[in-house]
Design an enzyme around this catalytic site. Structure first.
Site, short mmCIF file in Angstrom:
data_model
loop_
_atom_site.label_atom_id
_atom_site.label_comp_id
_atom_site.label_asym_id
_atom_site.label_seq_id
_atom_site.Cartn_x
_atom_site.Cartn_y
_atom_site.Cartn_z
N ARG A 82 48.03 28.03 18.27
CA ARG A 82 48.84 28.39 19.44
C ARG A 82 50.22 27.72 19.42
O ARG A 82 50.37 26.57 19.06
CB ARG A 82 48.13 27.96 20.72
CG ARG A 82 49.07 28.10 21.92
CD ARG A 82 48.39 28.09 23.22
NE ARG A 82 47.66 26.87 23.45
CZ ARG A 82 46.85 26.70 24.48
NH1 ARG A 82 46.67 27.69 25.33
NH2 ARG A 82 46.20 25.59 24.63
N LYS A 84 43.68 33.00 29.01
CA LYS A 84 44.07 33.15 30.42
C LYS A 84 45.57 33.36 30.54
O LYS A 84 46.03 34.30 31.20
CB LYS A 84 43.64 31.91 31.24
CG LYS A 84 42.15 31.63 31.22
CD LYS A 84 41.78 30.45 32.11
CE LYS A 84 42.35 29.13 31.64
NZ LYS A 84 41.87 28.66 30.33
N ARG A 99 39.56 24.42 39.14
CA ARG A 99 38.93 23.92 37.93
C ARG A 99 37.79 22.97 38.26
O ARG A 99 37.14 22.45 37.36
CB ARG A 99 39.98 23.14 37.17
CG ARG A 99 40.28 23.65 35.80
CD ARG A 99 41.27 22.67 35.23
NE ARG A 99 41.51 22.89 33.85
CZ ARG A 99 42.44 23.70 33.37
NH1 ARG A 99 43.18 24.42 34.18
NH2 ARG A 99 42.61 23.79 32.08
N ARG A 135 38.65 18.53 26.11
CA ARG A 135 38.91 19.55 27.15
C ARG A 135 37.70 20.47 27.28
O ARG A 135 37.36 20.89 28.38
CB ARG A 135 40.18 20.34 26.81
CG ARG A 135 41.43 19.52 27.08
CD ARG A 135 42.65 20.08 26.39
NE ARG A 135 42.98 21.42 26.82
CZ ARG A 135 43.78 22.24 26.14
NH1 ARG A 135 44.32 21.83 25.00
NH2 ARG A 135 44.03 23.43 26.60
P1 AP5 Z 1 46.11 31.21 25.89
O1 AP5 Z 1 46.40 32.49 26.58
O2 AP5 Z 1 47.20 30.22 25.76
O3 AP5 Z 1 44.77 30.54 26.47
P2 AP5 Z 1 44.49 29.82 27.85
O4 AP5 Z 1 43.16 30.31 28.33
O5 AP5 Z 1 45.66 29.95 28.76
O6 AP5 Z 1 44.29 28.34 27.32
P3 AP5 Z 1 44.88 26.98 27.87
O7 AP5 Z 1 44.70 25.96 26.78
O8 AP5 Z 1 46.25 27.15 28.44
O9 AP5 Z 1 43.89 26.67 28.96
P4 AP5 Z 1 43.62 25.36 29.58
O10 AP5 Z 1 42.83 25.83 30.72
O11 AP5 Z 1 42.98 24.35 28.72
O12 AP5 Z 1 45.09 24.71 29.80
P5 AP5 Z 1 46.08 24.63 31.05
O13 AP5 Z 1 47.44 24.80 30.57
O14 AP5 Z 1 45.56 25.49 32.14
O15 AP5 Z 1 45.53 31.60 24.44
C1 AP5 Z 1 45.17 30.60 23.50
C2 AP5 Z 1 45.63 31.03 22.08
O16 AP5 Z 1 44.84 32.15 21.64
C3 AP5 Z 1 47.09 31.51 22.03
O17 AP5 Z 1 47.63 31.09 20.82
C4 AP5 Z 1 46.99 33.06 22.11
O18 AP5 Z 1 48.07 33.70 21.46
C5 AP5 Z 1 45.65 33.31 21.40
N1 AP5 Z 1 44.92 34.44 21.96
C6 AP5 Z 1 44.78 34.77 23.28
N2 AP5 Z 1 43.99 35.86 23.42
C7 AP5 Z 1 43.58 36.21 22.16
C8 AP5 Z 1 42.75 37.25 21.63
N3 AP5 Z 1 42.16 38.16 22.46
N4 AP5 Z 1 42.57 37.30 20.29
C9 AP5 Z 1 43.17 36.39 19.47
N5 AP5 Z 1 43.98 35.39 19.90
C10 AP5 Z 1 44.18 35.31 21.23
O19 AP5 Z 1 45.86 23.12 31.47
C11 AP5 Z 1 46.30 22.05 30.66
C12 AP5 Z 1 45.90 20.74 31.27
O20 AP5 Z 1 46.52 20.59 32.57
C13 AP5 Z 1 44.41 20.56 31.55
O21 AP5 Z 1 43.72 20.10 30.41
C14 AP5 Z 1 44.44 19.54 32.68
O22 AP5 Z 1 44.65 18.24 32.19
C15 AP5 Z 1 45.65 19.96 33.49
N6 AP5 Z 1 45.31 20.91 34.57
C16 AP5 Z 1 45.67 22.21 34.66
N7 AP5 Z 1 45.15 22.78 35.76
C17 AP5 Z 1 44.42 21.82 36.38
C18 AP5 Z 1 43.64 21.80 37.55
N8 AP5 Z 1 43.46 22.89 38.32
N9 AP5 Z 1 43.02 20.63 37.90
C19 AP5 Z 1 43.19 19.51 37.16
N10 AP5 Z 1 43.91 19.48 36.02
C20 AP5 Z 1 44.54 20.61 35.63
MG MG Z 2 47.03 28.59 29.64
#
Ligand code: AP5
Ligand code: MG
Ligand code: ZN
Length: 222
Positions: A127, A13, A88, A171
């Site tokens: 990552r 994402k 979410r 997660r």
């Molecule tokens: P990346 O692009 O970083 O993936 P992502 O989908 O953004 O994954 P996140 O871990 O950031 O998602 P998340 O939803 O768990 O975390 P968030 O920060 O939102 O890609 C992942 C890896 O793969 C990278 O190394 C990239 O280079 C690689 N990659 C990407 N595409 C690829 C491809 N096509 N091929 C190969 N490699 C690839 O949330 C973190 C925490 O915050 C949550 O756990 C929660 O506690 C809190 N939080 C956030 N939002 C909320 C909410 N709305 N409500 C409640 N709590 C929340």
């Molecule tokens: Mg992210």
């Protein structure tokens, strides 16, 4: 253009959000990035959010909804935005709907980046992220040009604390229980688009541009 980006942790994402927002000149609103910024600045919100994030749990809905609503009221969101990691939960999705209705507004699409679980652990373990600008890298699939430094802003890139394997498993469980239902939620509203997120990063982006191009044309015809 108002986009919600859906997908499991590690689906890509954040990676795709950066490219989409550059291409379409809209702000990238990532709740995860906003929380991480608060944590690094040790604000009250950051201290509260950290308790949940480090365990792989969600930050409570009331805190998250208020944070996003405040952000969406800022002027740069008038012409559009991309929400990455919000909503979410169904409660968050309903709050967003209410906010849009109140403003006589609607979403363009909810875009699901579809990636099966087997891919996710490898993506998360490799990552590295930039805490200054939120850019995401991968040791193997997408390394920064200079090792350990962000291509965009030159800051250090580090491993996220919640990317340890046991936390990633939590997660994923939380995603299944609380976030996956949003796929049907948006499908029922006829707003869901799906892209195959197992392809190479550039190919995923090409597919997304095709989908968004179609959405823009459809809206234009109406
Ligand atoms: P990346 O692009 O970083 O993936 P992502 O989908 O953004 O994954 P996140 O871990 O950031 O998602 P998340 O939803 O768990 O975390 P968030 O920060 O939102 O890609 C992942 C890896 O793969 C990278 O190394 C990239 O280079 C690689 N990659 C990407 N595409 C690829 C491809 N096509 N091929 C190969 N490699 C690839 O949330 C973190 C925490 O915050 C949550 O756990 C929660 O506690 C809190 N939080 C956030 N939002 C909320 C909410 N709305 N409500 C409640 N709590 C929340
Ligand atoms: Mg992210
Ligand atoms: Zn950076």
């Amino acid at each position: 253009m108002k986009i919600v980006l859906l997908g499991p942790p590690g689906a890509g994402k954040g990676t795709q959000a950066k490219s989409i927002c550059n291409r379409f000149s809209i702000p990238h609103i990532s709740t995860g990035d906003i929380f991480r910024k608060h944590i690094s600045e040790m604000t009250l919100l950051g201290i509260e959010a950290k308790k949940n994030i480090d365990k792989g749990l969600l930050v409570p809905d009331d805190i998250t909804i208020q944070l996003v609503e405040e952000r969406l009221k800022q002027e740069d969101c008038n012409k559009g935005y991309l929400l990455d990691g919000f909503p979410r939960t169904v409660a968050q999705a309903k709050a967003l709907d209410n906010f849009l209705v109140k403003n006589n507004d609607s979403l363009t699409t909810a875009l699901l980046i579809d990636v099966p679980k087997d891919f996710i652990i490898e993506r998360m373990s490799g990552r590295r992220v930039c805490l200054s600008c939120g850019a995401s890298y991968h040791n193997k699939f997408n390394p920064p040009i200079i090792e350990g430094k962000c291509d965009v802003c030159g800051s250090d890139v580090i491993q996220r604390k919640d990317d340890e394997e046991s936390t990633v498993r939590n997660r994923l469980e939380i995603y299944d229980a609380q976030t996956q239902p949003l796929i049907n939620y948006y499908r029922d509203k006829n707003l869901l688009s799906v892209v195959d997120g197992t392809q190479a990063i550039n190919d995923v982006f090409k597919n997304i541009c095709d989908i968004l191009g179609r959405e823009i044309n459809d809206n234009y015809k109406e």
